[in-house]
Design a protein around this motif. Structure first.
Motif, PDB file in Angstrom:
ATOM      1  N   LYS A 189       2.543  12.774  -6.340  1.00  0.00           N
ATOM      2  CA  LYS A 189       2.730  13.859  -7.302  1.00  0.00           C
ATOM      3  C   LYS A 189       4.172  14.353  -7.268  1.00  0.00           C
ATOM      4  O   LYS A 189       4.597  15.097  -8.144  1.00  0.00           O
ATOM      5  CB  LYS A 189       1.768  15.003  -6.983  1.00  0.00           C
ATOM      6  CG  LYS A 189       0.374  14.721  -7.525  1.00  0.00           C
ATOM      7  CD  LYS A 189      -0.611  15.814  -7.154  1.00  0.00           C
ATOM      8  CE  LYS A 189      -2.031  15.357  -7.453  1.00  0.00           C
ATOM      9  NZ  LYS A 189      -2.963  15.793  -6.412  1.00  0.00           N
ATOM     10  N   PHE A 190       4.912  13.971  -6.237  1.00  0.00           N
ATOM     11  CA  PHE A 190       6.323  14.333  -6.132  1.00  0.00           C
ATOM     12  C   PHE A 190       7.120  13.407  -7.054  1.00  0.00           C
ATOM     13  O   PHE A 190       7.317  12.233  -6.747  1.00  0.00           O
ATOM     14  CB  PHE A 190       6.762  14.199  -4.666  1.00  0.00           C
ATOM     15  CG  PHE A 190       8.182  14.605  -4.414  1.00  0.00           C
ATOM     16  CD1 PHE A 190       8.625  15.880  -4.734  1.00  0.00           C
ATOM     17  CD2 PHE A 190       9.074  13.710  -3.840  1.00  0.00           C
ATOM     18  CE1 PHE A 190       9.932  16.257  -4.492  1.00  0.00           C
ATOM     19  CE2 PHE A 190      10.389  14.084  -3.601  1.00  0.00           C
ATOM     20  CZ  PHE A 190      10.818  15.357  -3.929  1.00  0.00           C
TER      21      PHE A 190
ATOM     22  N   ALA B 175       9.082   8.219  -9.435  1.00  0.00           N
ATOM     23  CA  ALA B 175      10.034   7.609 -10.366  1.00  0.00           C
ATOM     24  C   ALA B 175      10.838   6.518  -9.649  1.00  0.00           C
ATOM     25  O   ALA B 175      10.990   5.409 -10.156  1.00  0.00           O
ATOM     26  CB  ALA B 175      10.973   8.671 -10.932  1.00  0.00           C
ATOM     27  N   LEU B 176      11.287   6.834  -8.442  1.00  0.00           N
ATOM     28  CA  LEU B 176      12.082   5.876  -7.675  1.00  0.00           C
ATOM     29  C   LEU B 176      11.267   4.618  -7.384  1.00  0.00           C
ATOM     30  O   LEU B 176      11.739   3.495  -7.583  1.00  0.00           O
ATOM     31  CB  LEU B 176      12.546   6.516  -6.362  1.00  0.00           C
ATOM     32  CG  LEU B 176      13.425   5.619  -5.499  1.00  0.00           C
ATOM     33  CD1 LEU B 176      14.805   5.479  -6.131  1.00  0.00           C
ATOM     34  CD2 LEU B 176      13.555   6.164  -4.079  1.00  0.00           C
TER      35      LEU B 176
ATOM     36  N   LEU C 275       0.840  -1.198   0.000  1.00  0.00           N
ATOM     37  CA  LEU C 275       0.000   0.000   0.000  1.00  0.00           C
ATOM     38  C   LEU C 275       0.877   1.249   0.000  1.00  0.00           C
ATOM     39  O   LEU C 275       0.633   2.197  -0.754  1.00  0.00           O
ATOM     40  CB  LEU C 275      -0.921  -0.019   1.224  1.00  0.00           C
ATOM     41  CG  LEU C 275      -2.117   0.928   1.188  1.00  0.00           C
ATOM     42  CD1 LEU C 275      -3.000   0.645  -0.016  1.00  0.00           C
ATOM     43  CD2 LEU C 275      -2.937   0.810   2.472  1.00  0.00           C
ATOM     44  N   ILE C 276       1.935   1.209   0.811  1.00  0.00           N
ATOM     45  CA  ILE C 276       2.849   2.355   0.873  1.00  0.00           C
ATOM     46  C   ILE C 276       3.510   2.569  -0.490  1.00  0.00           C
ATOM     47  O   ILE C 276       3.569   3.687  -1.002  1.00  0.00           O
ATOM     48  CB  ILE C 276       3.918   2.138   1.972  1.00  0.00           C
ATOM     49  CG1 ILE C 276       3.244   2.159   3.346  1.00  0.00           C
ATOM     50  CG2 ILE C 276       5.002   3.208   1.890  1.00  0.00           C
ATOM     51  CD1 ILE C 276       4.132   1.714   4.487  1.00  0.00           C
ATOM     52  N   ILE C 277       3.973   1.455  -1.098  1.00  0.00           N
ATOM     53  CA  ILE C 277       4.627   1.584  -2.412  1.00  0.00           C
ATOM     54  C   ILE C 277       3.643   2.143  -3.442  1.00  0.00           C
ATOM     55  O   ILE C 277       3.999   2.985  -4.262  1.00  0.00           O
ATOM     56  CB  ILE C 277       5.203   0.226  -2.889  1.00  0.00           C
ATOM     57  CG1 ILE C 277       6.306  -0.241  -1.940  1.00  0.00           C
ATOM     58  CG2 ILE C 277       5.759   0.340  -4.308  1.00  0.00           C
ATOM     59  CD1 ILE C 277       6.875  -1.600  -2.276  1.00  0.00           C
ATOM     60  N   SER C 278       2.375   1.684  -3.369  1.00  0.00           N
ATOM     61  CA  SER C 278       1.411   2.176  -4.359  1.00  0.00           C
ATOM     62  C   SER C 278       1.187   3.680  -4.178  1.00  0.00           C
ATOM     63  O   SER C 278       1.058   4.406  -5.160  1.00  0.00           O
ATOM     64  CB  SER C 278       0.095   1.400  -4.280  1.00  0.00           C
ATOM     65  OG  SER C 278      -0.654   1.771  -3.149  1.00  0.00           O
ATOM     66  N   PHE C 279       1.174   4.151  -2.931  1.00  0.00           N
ATOM     67  CA  PHE C 279       1.038   5.597  -2.712  1.00  0.00           C
ATOM     68  C   PHE C 279       2.249   6.342  -3.260  1.00  0.00           C
ATOM     69  O   PHE C 279       2.106   7.412  -3.850  1.00  0.00           O
ATOM     70  CB  PHE C 279       0.872   5.904  -1.222  1.00  0.00           C
ATOM     71  CG  PHE C 279      -0.506   5.592  -0.691  1.00  0.00           C
ATOM     72  CD1 PHE C 279      -1.629   5.893  -1.449  1.00  0.00           C
ATOM     73  CD2 PHE C 279      -0.685   4.998   0.547  1.00  0.00           C
ATOM     74  CE1 PHE C 279      -2.904   5.603  -0.978  1.00  0.00           C
ATOM     75  CE2 PHE C 279      -1.956   4.702   1.023  1.00  0.00           C
ATOM     76  CZ  PHE C 279      -3.066   5.012   0.254  1.00  0.00           C
TER      77      PHE C 279
END
Lengths: 264, 229, 263
Positions: free
Chosen positions: B43-44, B49-50, B34-38
């Motif tokens: 928008k940053f 990209a990372l 979930l954290i990775i999907s956010f």
């Protein structure tokens, strides 16, 4: 784009540097083993060298007994750890284990990666077929040959025999045997020590060792990290145990052929 | 008969390890995903990209290789050696060995990457109007997410998630790359003694477990049948 | 008494200027209808008022207090934005009910959430307030004629009923100004009537309303003031009689002519 490339280059350089540092650093394994209080030995279940006794639940075998004696001499506990044979060099170099002591064939290729102790035993490769098989020594070349991936048996099958139809199993020499049992291979090339201990028994009762067929003179040695200072201690230990007759007794008990020339 | 019981006992031990690996992987990878999907939807730009690169690497290389890298690379690069568990409680120390923890880390990270893409798809499929309705009612971003969006996302992602989760229980066998004594590993040990059938018996363990999972997922799907999203 | 005052409101999406300086004001308890063809900027105007879009320039005042100043909008905290939004209510074209909640819970979700996280309230006070919210929700539901649907889920009721629930959901927060964004455009004609009837009934209260609509007849009957928008500007503004019976600009004449053709 330029930035990404330079970043990648930097990462590569750091990785290379740390690898170089690794290979340069002197390995005071004697000290680290004594500090840890245990000698970690990488093994696979491989009769009669290393296996677990059904009754006691303890490790036993020709190699296991010697390893325990060696640990005792160093004044530390002996811990035998099952490893994936394919990963033996990674296990050793990542310091997960201190020694590989598992009826390991000391060959030139492997010698580039790791150091060997003085050789303490000898081995040969034999052909295992189904009992009703009509395969002859000359026929093996054109038969389907099962071997363990990366084993001495594979080297023999490729060079000595020149077999073209190879089935490579990565799950041990018994994997090669099950190919023969299932009829998916005609013959398996495995260690004579292994073959003698399982062929003709239990699920492998349908199999036999092809008589008069034997390849490759292999020598067994213990594997160590490159430049490890354990080597001197280990060599001295093996020679002493030969001199006092211990190794000869163990060899008789486990039916292993010892390498007398090297141990003298 | 004694032999049969012995095999079943050993296999059960391996199965417990497989199931523990399965549950702990889920426990870690669901929130991490979930954290990775956010991060991916952030928008940053540098962050999104990372995280896209991380997901690409994790999904683009074999899990077996990742297990291998996590366990051996620190030692090979002379960084550190994974310490051994040492609580003195033997079952605990052998079950949650260094090898188990390393495999768990690899599994959790890898599955988080897959889950994150499923979550992203699910979250982005919810209409903007649901967010706006929450906004004009004066709800905060987190209230909108947890009270309005999440359950709708859950309903939509149950089918793809059940697929991944069923794959996970079978993927646990990849842990035997670094000799975690899970179900398949134990079954193969018997081959050394000349027994081949335990390997097929191991298959039955997976089959039963997947059967239970399937029933649970069907129940969950039924339970959320009362609304359309 | 002026309830809503908008000054020089501007908004662009990329290089397209959608609102080219909007100025108007609205008295308390009045109903304003905004008409105009698609793309004239009326929905964007409504979304700016509800802070769903950030205006580029201009100010919006409610009850004499500036709630939106485009120059400051980037600095508003989340809490400020929430408070400003609550002065406005918005009913969407697509209803946007929450599908997993039943009708009553759709109405009470936001106010109950607010009560639950209010740390100044004791457990008992919270329970009391929640009960009060629920009973108020039932009253409002009755006023839009949907008492018997309280425990139905959105997928089980018609579009017209869903929109009436959405209106009830906006009403319970007691906004100073209630906005409607084409409330009947997603409905079949026979369902449109029931929704328009409910909106009309709201007028009997002291409610200030802004309605973006395509229903000319409705706008004429219900409004105190009508704005006709075209190409991002207020082309004409006046009483319903002035707009519908005596249109002055050519654009408005053409627009009214065209919408009459549709019937």
């Amino acid at each position: 784009m330029k930035k990404i490339i330079s970043l990648l280059m930097a990462i590569l350089m750091i990785a290379t540097l740390s690898l170089t540092l690794t290979s340069c650093s002197y390995k005071d394994d004697v000290r680290s083993v004594k500090e840890a209080g245990k000698l970690v030995v990488g093994v696979t279940i491989y009769k009669p060298m290393d296996y677990i006794d059904d009754e006691t639940g303890e490790w036993t075998g020709f190699d296991a007994e010697l390893a325990k004696m060696f640990a005792k001499e160093l004044g530390v506990n002996c811990q035998l750890v099952i490893i994936d044979w394919n990963n033996k060099v990674a296990e050793l170099n990542s310091k997960q284990i201190d020694l590989i002591w598992n009826g390991m064939t000391a060959d030139e290729k492997l010698g580039k990666q790791i150091d060997f102790s003085v050789s303490y035993a000898k081995n040969a490769q034999v052909a295992v077929v189904k009992k009703n098989s009509t395969l002859t020594k000359d026929g093996i070349k054109n038969a389907t040959v099962a071997v363990e991936n990366g084993s001495a048996g594979e080297t023999v099958a490729r060079t000595d025999i020149g077999a073209t139809k190879l089935v490579e199993r990565s799950d041990g020499q018994v994997g090669a045997l099950s190919e023969v049992l299932a009829g998916t291979a005609d013959v398996a090339i495995i260690d004579i020590t292994m073959a003698q201990s399982v062929v003709g028994k239990e699920d492998y009762s349908d199999l036999m060792i092809l008589e008069g067929v034997s390849y490759g003179d292999e020598i067994f040695a213990v594997g160590l990290r490159k430049d490890s200072n354990l080597k001197a201690k280990l060599d001295a230990f093996l020679k002493a145990k030969y001199a006092d007759g211990t190794i000869t007794d163990l060899a008789a008990k486990y039916e292993v052929g010892i390498n007398e020339d090297a141990l003298k | 008969m004694e032999n049969f019981l012995n095999v079943l006992t050993e296999l059960s031990g391996g199965f417990v390890t497989s199931v523990l690996l399965f549950f702990f992987t889920l426990l870690l990878s669901l929130p991490l995903g979930l954290i990775i999907s956010f991060c991916t939807m952030s928008k940053f730009k540098p962050l999104s990209a990372l995280s896209k690169i991380v997901v690409w690497v994790l999904r683009g290389t074999p899990l077996m290789l990742q297990v291998f890298a996590i366990f051996y690379l620190p030692g090979l690069l002379n960084l550190f050696v994974w310490p051994q568990m040492n609580t003195g409680w033997e079952w605990f120390d052998t079950t949650f060995s260094t090898r188990f923890i390393a495999a768990l880390a690899a599994f959790a990270i890898n599955y988080a990457a897959y889950f994150s893409e499923i979550f992203r798809g699910g979250i982005q499929s919810i209409s903007q109007g649901q967010y706006e309705a929450g906004q004009v009612l004066g709800m905060t971003k987190s209230e909108i997410f947890f009270k309005i969006i999440l359950l709708q996302v859950v309903k939509r992602i149950i089918p793809p998630m059940s697929n991944e989760i069923i794959t996970l229980i079978k993927d646990t066998s990849l842990a035997n790359t670094i000799v975690v004594c899970e179900l398949i590993f134990e079954a193969k040990e018997f081959m050394l003694e000349g027994l081949i059938w335990p390997l097929f018996a191991a298959g039955a363990f997976y089959l039963i477990f997947v059967g239970v999972l399937t029933v649970l997922f069907n129940k969950a799907e039924k339970k959320l049948d009362y609304f359309k999203a | 008494m002026i309830m809503l005052e908008i000054k020089n409101l501007r908004k662009s999406f990329g290089s397209t200027e959608v609102l080219k300086g909007i100025d108007f004001s609205l008295e308390k308890s009045q109903v304003l209808s905004i008409i105009g063809s698609s793309g004239s900027g009326k929905t964007t105007l409504l979304r700016c008022l509800n802070l769903l879009e950030k205006a580029d320039e201009g100010t919006v005042s409610v009850n004499g207090e500036v709630i939106i100043d485009a120059k400051e909008e980037d600095n508003y905290t989340d809490n400020e934005i929430r408070d400003k939004r609550l002065k406005m209510g918005l009913v969407f074209q697509q209803f946007n009910l929450f599908p997993q909640y039943n009708v009553l819970d759709n109405i009470t979700l936001a106010p109950i959430t607010r009560v639950k996280k209010d740390k100044s309230l004791s457990k008992e006070e919270k329970a009391e307030r929640i009960e009060a919210i629920k009973s108020e929700a039932r009253d409002i539901l009755a006023s839009v004629g949907l008492s018997e649907k309280a425990s139905s889920y959105p997928c089980e009721i018609s579009g017209g009923q869903q929109q009436r629930v959405a209106i009830a959901r906006a009403l319970i927060l007691k906004p100073e100004i209630l906005c409607f964004d084409e409330p009947t455009s997603a409905l079949d004609p026979e369902l449109t009537v029931e929704v328009l009837k409910v909106i009309k009934e709201l007028k009997t209260g002291e409610r200030t309303m802004v309605i973006v609509t395509h229903e000319m007849e409705f706008a004429k009957n219900v409004s105190d003031k009508v704005i006709f928008m075209a190409d991002g500007v207020i082309e004409e503004m006046g009483t319903p009689e002035e707009i519908f019976d005596n249109p002055k600009s050519e654009k408005l004449k053409a627009f009214i002519h065209k919408s009459q053709d549709n019937f």
